[in-house]
Design an enzyme around this catalytic site. Sequence first.
Site, PDB file in Angstrom:
ATOM      1  N   ASP A 136      -5.782  -0.352   5.231  1.00  0.00           N
ATOM      2  CA  ASP A 136      -4.439   0.441   5.082  1.00  0.00           C
ATOM      3  C   ASP A 136      -4.819   1.941   5.052  1.00  0.00           C
ATOM      4  O   ASP A 136      -5.820   2.396   4.823  1.00  0.00           O
ATOM      5  CB  ASP A 136      -3.852   0.229   3.708  1.00  0.00           C
ATOM      6  CG  ASP A 136      -2.465   0.688   3.627  1.00  0.00           C
ATOM      7  OD1 ASP A 136      -1.612   0.576   4.601  1.00  0.00           O
ATOM      8  OD2 ASP A 136      -2.276   1.125   2.561  1.00  0.00           O
ATOM      9  N   SER A 137      -3.839   2.654   5.364  1.00  0.00           N
ATOM     10  CA  SER A 137      -3.808   3.982   5.504  1.00  0.00           C
ATOM     11  C   SER A 137      -3.885   4.738   4.203  1.00  0.00           C
ATOM     12  O   SER A 137      -4.401   5.724   3.903  1.00  0.00           O
ATOM     13  CB  SER A 137      -2.531   4.473   6.001  1.00  0.00           C
ATOM     14  OG  SER A 137      -1.432   4.273   5.233  1.00  0.00           O
ATOM     15  N   CYS A 150      -1.173  -2.788   6.703  1.00  0.00           N
ATOM     16  CA  CYS A 150      -0.422  -1.563   6.769  1.00  0.00           C
ATOM     17  C   CYS A 150       0.380  -1.823   7.965  1.00  0.00           C
ATOM     18  O   CYS A 150       0.083  -2.269   8.971  1.00  0.00           O
ATOM     19  CB  CYS A 150      -1.418  -0.370   7.251  1.00  0.00           C
ATOM     20  SG  CYS A 150      -0.537   1.210   7.639  1.00  0.00           S
ATOM     21  N   GLU A 208       2.194   6.680  -3.808  1.00  0.00           N
ATOM     22  CA  GLU A 208       0.954   6.973  -3.999  1.00  0.00           C
ATOM     23  C   GLU A 208       0.842   8.083  -5.213  1.00  0.00           C
ATOM     24  O   GLU A 208      -0.451   7.954  -5.704  1.00  0.00           O
ATOM     25  CB  GLU A 208       0.376   7.863  -2.784  1.00  0.00           C
ATOM     26  CG  GLU A 208       0.417   7.156  -1.428  1.00  0.00           C
ATOM     27  CD  GLU A 208      -1.069   6.531  -1.404  1.00  0.00           C
ATOM     28  OE1 GLU A 208      -2.046   7.062  -1.931  1.00  0.00           O
ATOM     29  OE2 GLU A 208      -1.153   5.292  -0.496  1.00  0.00           O
ATOM     30  N   CYS A 239       6.851  -1.608   4.598  1.00  0.00           N
ATOM     31  CA  CYS A 239       5.611  -0.888   4.203  1.00  0.00           C
ATOM     32  C   CYS A 239       4.770  -1.436   2.979  1.00  0.00           C
ATOM     33  O   CYS A 239       5.573  -1.513   1.845  1.00  0.00           O
ATOM     34  CB  CYS A 239       6.028   0.578   4.083  1.00  0.00           C
ATOM     35  SG  CYS A 239       4.534   1.693   3.708  1.00  0.00           S
ATOM     36  N   HIS A 256       3.458  -0.018   0.794  1.00  0.00           N
ATOM     37  CA  HIS A 256       3.318   0.772  -0.413  1.00  0.00           C
ATOM     38  C   HIS A 256       4.613   0.682  -1.143  1.00  0.00           C
ATOM     39  O   HIS A 256       4.828   0.811  -2.324  1.00  0.00           O
ATOM     40  CB  HIS A 256       3.555   2.501   0.240  1.00  0.00           C
ATOM     41  CG  HIS A 256       2.148   2.871   0.427  1.00  0.00           C
ATOM     42  ND1 HIS A 256       1.612   2.832   1.645  1.00  0.00           N
ATOM     43  CD2 HIS A 256       1.225   3.782  -0.153  1.00  0.00           C
ATOM     44  CE1 HIS A 256       0.447   3.303   1.651  1.00  0.00           C
ATOM     45  NE2 HIS A 256       0.119   3.912   0.630  1.00  0.00           N
TER      46      HIS A 256
END
Length: 278
Positions: free
Chosen positions: A13-14, A76, A156, A195, A197
């Site tokens: 993942d990023s 991702c 994040e 996403c 996240h």
Amino acid sequence: MNDFSRLPIGLFDSGMGGLTVFKALAERLPHEDLLYLGDTARLPYGTKGRDTIIRYTLKAAQKLVDMGVKMLVIACNTATAAALSAVREQFAPLPVMGVVAPGAQAAAQTSVNGHIVVVATEATIAGGAYQQAIARIRPEAVVTGRACTLFVPLAEEGWMNGPIVEGVASRYLADIFAPEVAASQAAPDTLLLGCTHFPLLQQALQNVVGPQVRIVDSAATTALRVAEELQTRNLLCQGTGPAHYRFLTTDNTARFSRTGSLFLGRELVDGEVSLVDL
């Protein structure tokens, strides 16, 4: 059991959002070793151009392949939408799984009235990957895409709820889920978190869109698809001992451990996270 089946599953993942997929995989396949790479030095991917995303994704995939994996999971959505076919082509016959198709399947199966809202990064929405994937499953579906760029840095940072998070979510979604819209028969009944996240923000999002809207993400469905693919290829680990997990990041292991613990629901201990360069 062949030697290849003993290798870990590689996830990329990023940043740390893919840890939601990691967690789902660990729960479904408790004896499988997992190797996770978060390219936090180049985060976020969602605001970058397609060629750049493909280049970054191929480098990350190469790192995992060089370390020895039996399957690649692009955990991702942005990287899946832009680079899945390129990764499959470059590393064939290694099985490669993305998160867009499983997420689309989950949304299509969950929605009753066929009106689905997809929230994702700018690149994922602009590329239309989810809109196209849902249309293949439910051609009659009405899909509304909304780029929610600020959700990634919020996740994040570990900002999962509260007035700031709900305020940002409301700014992005209020026009779609306004009370007068929600009262109509054409109102969306499903919100797809496009996403990896975004699941960290699920409760805040639910507060904004209302309890009548079902929220789905790709993590659990991706884990199921991975298990099915390994079974088909006779690559499931037959061991009964505890799995071994490794985490790689391209920047700041301390930050990865701190925020990654929120995604995993458990504390990452010293030695579990290693710094790598792509």
